[in-house]
Design a protein around this motif. Sequence first.
Motif, short mmCIF file in Angstrom:
data_model
loop_
_atom_site.label_atom_id
_atom_site.label_comp_id
_atom_site.label_asym_id
_atom_site.label_seq_id
_atom_site.Cartn_x
_atom_site.Cartn_y
_atom_site.Cartn_z
N ASP A 66 -8.06 12.70 -2.35
CA ASP A 66 -7.96 11.91 -1.00
C ASP A 66 -8.56 10.74 -1.35
O ASP A 66 -9.89 10.68 -1.93
N SER A 67 -7.95 9.40 -1.06
CA SER A 67 -8.74 8.23 -1.45
C SER A 67 -9.98 7.89 -0.76
O SER A 67 -10.89 7.26 -1.30
N HIS A 68 -10.30 8.57 0.46
CA HIS A 68 -11.53 8.29 1.22
C HIS A 68 -12.83 8.97 0.73
O HIS A 68 -13.63 9.20 1.34
N ARG A 126 1.06 2.63 8.68
CA ARG A 126 -0.20 3.66 8.55
C ARG A 126 -0.13 4.58 9.97
O ARG A 126 -0.18 5.77 9.61
N CYS A 130 -2.15 0.33 -3.26
CA CYS A 130 -3.56 0.19 -2.65
C CYS A 130 -3.32 1.51 -1.45
O CYS A 130 -2.34 1.85 -1.02
N GLY A 131 -4.41 1.93 -1.02
CA GLY A 131 -4.63 2.63 0.01
C GLY A 131 -4.76 4.20 -0.25
O GLY A 131 -5.87 4.53 -1.08
N SER A 132 -3.89 4.96 0.13
CA SER A 132 -4.33 6.30 -0.16
C SER A 132 -3.95 6.97 -1.54
O SER A 132 -3.43 6.23 -2.59
N ILE A 150 -13.07 2.29 -0.17
CA ILE A 150 -11.66 2.15 -0.80
C ILE A 150 -10.79 1.07 -0.36
O ILE A 150 -10.17 0.53 -0.75
N GLU A 151 -11.23 0.74 0.95
CA GLU A 151 -10.47 -0.45 1.65
C GLU A 151 -10.74 -1.72 1.16
O GLU A 151 -9.96 -2.73 1.17
N ASP A 198 0.86 -1.06 -0.02
CA ASP A 198 -0.06 0.07 -0.04
C ASP A 198 0.94 1.17 -0.03
O ASP A 198 1.91 1.27 0.15
N PHE A 232 -2.52 -0.53 7.44
CA PHE A 232 -1.54 -1.42 6.99
C PHE A 232 -0.24 -0.97 7.76
O PHE A 232 -0.37 -0.14 8.38
N ARG A 250 -7.81 2.14 8.24
CA ARG A 250 -6.79 1.28 7.53
C ARG A 250 -5.72 1.09 8.42
O ARG A 250 -5.35 2.03 9.25
#
Lengths: 178, 429
Positions: free
Chosen positions: B124-126, B389, A70-72, B220-221, A19, B386, B384
């Motif tokens: 922003d991914s979210h 993080r 993946c992720g941000s 997105i997760e 990620d 990961f 998340r």
Amino acid sequence: MTLPKVIRGKAWKFGANIDTDQIIPAKYAIYSLDEIELGKHAMEGVPDRDGWAAGVEAGDILVAGSNFGCGSSREIAPIAIRGAGISLVIADSYARIFFRNAINLGYPILQSPQAAEAVVEGDELEVDLEQGIIRDFTRSDEYRCEAFPPFMNELLKMGGLVPWVRERLRERRLAARA
Amino acid sequence: MGMTMTEKILARASGRESVRPGDLILAKIDFAMGHDLTIPPAGKIMREQMGAEKIWDPDRVAVTQDHFQPAKDAASATLGRLTREFSHQMGIKWYFEVGQGGICHTVLPENGLVLPGELVVGADSHSCTYGALNNFATGIGSTDLACVMALGELWFRVPETLKFVYHNRLQEWVEAKDLILYVIGKIGVDGARSKAMEQVGETLKYIDMEARLTITNMAIEAGAKNGILEFDEVTKEYLDGRAKRPYTPVFSDPDAEYEKVFEFDAAAVELGVAKPMSPDNYAPLSEVIGTRLDQVFIGSCTNSRITDLRRAAAVLEGHKVAAGCRLIITPSSHQVAIQAEKEGLIRTFLAAGAAWTTATCGACLGGHMGVLGEGEVCLSTTNRNFPGRMGHPKAMVYLSNPAVAAASAVTGVITHPSEVLKHMPAGIR
Ligand code: SF4
């Protein structure tokens, strides 16, 4: 900036679901405008890969498993990898924002489940971008890449989204004047 | 052939009768968002590289100072300044200063800026969070945002849609967070990769808008491009008096095509967590009860709106954070903080010995105010976990709902909330 036809380099191998926090930890977002500095910290969040970026030679190729990036949404993820000297990324598959970001930057990323499976770290690779073929000299093997849809190819060939937008802005200015 | 909600929005925005999965389209953007990490590069690319002098529509852009703000160091102060200057120079209407906005994904919905039927993008991914309000919303990069700000348009590949149908009601204590963690556990962090995640069914009728935002937040997760929910009474009520523009809801056609349909019995979903180090590493709570914790974090765009804080406060009321453990509570917006103050929740948090912070992303992305050290174990209400993080790559992060987080702070180990509070008082949502 146009892409070379053939890229040669040594492979660095990573697993699945790497990620963006592993590719470039969020704390380095403060360097978002400094590709060289970002490059020094590329892949720093991957456990047991301390000091990876220092070992990369310009032109090396990064090969990863599925769902890479993946992720941000951070665009500094492909930028950090490029900044580390990686000429090209090959993965089994990509998370979509990473994929978008790379295409928008005009940075070549290839999808090849075959290569992702077979390539071993340190293999000498040669990638023919036009034909979508990866040659593995160490293993004397050849792998196919999946083709990009035409629009993405066009973006990559132009050098990314920036020249594309410039062109559209120019068209709009002309239209406004007419 | 019918279309899904996602396809209808993308067809309208690209000026077509219809679109099919796989089509590459150029679509008009209804609303765009950027923050202190993504506006500085996007602004620079837009002006210096693309040569654009102004934004296509300054009324349709929001900017928040949330990720590393209030500035955590001199470098992030520079990012904050660049974000502020760009927003003012471009005349961006929805600029949220430190201490007045909060986390983008809470601020935009609560201000009625993202609406049904719209095409919304955020750097922003979210940004997929906004789909709870029946729009197509997706995360983009900084060059993308620069393109959107310059042209008001962006390229998309029309995604295949996966449909998730939820039956029955959630059990006592089980929240939207548990449901979505369970679903991601089933399909994996790439289970919906680049696809639309349409979520429907009876279960959602009983889930309020704040909890629905938790569900789409985590699309997105699973790797999804967007998460989208149906428009109903709950949506309408939430938007009444809040929506900043008129809007038109979209509905999937009965003969719309789905790549796959998943059915879930929500009544069978237990309280659960995502174990380290991936959001799809689901486990029922029973499996991790007793895990020792160094830190509990209640915060983020996933689970730190007012309803989340109410549940956390109900559990913490009259209790103290266990010795050897620390609790950090970060409201997800300034409005949430004001409401929490009004309701006396902050007093409860402070009396329990929690650290209460200003509204920001903070510890969620290992930014500041709660970064984890090597080997530390944290239970967090974020989205998340990961490696790295929330700080050190060898820190261990579990994800849970806020009531579980609050109860676990009281005991210092992962705990079922009923150990601390018999039943959630009626009316606490
Ligand atoms: S709270 Fe966390 S997940 Fe949400 S926008 Fe901020 S950093 Fe991202």
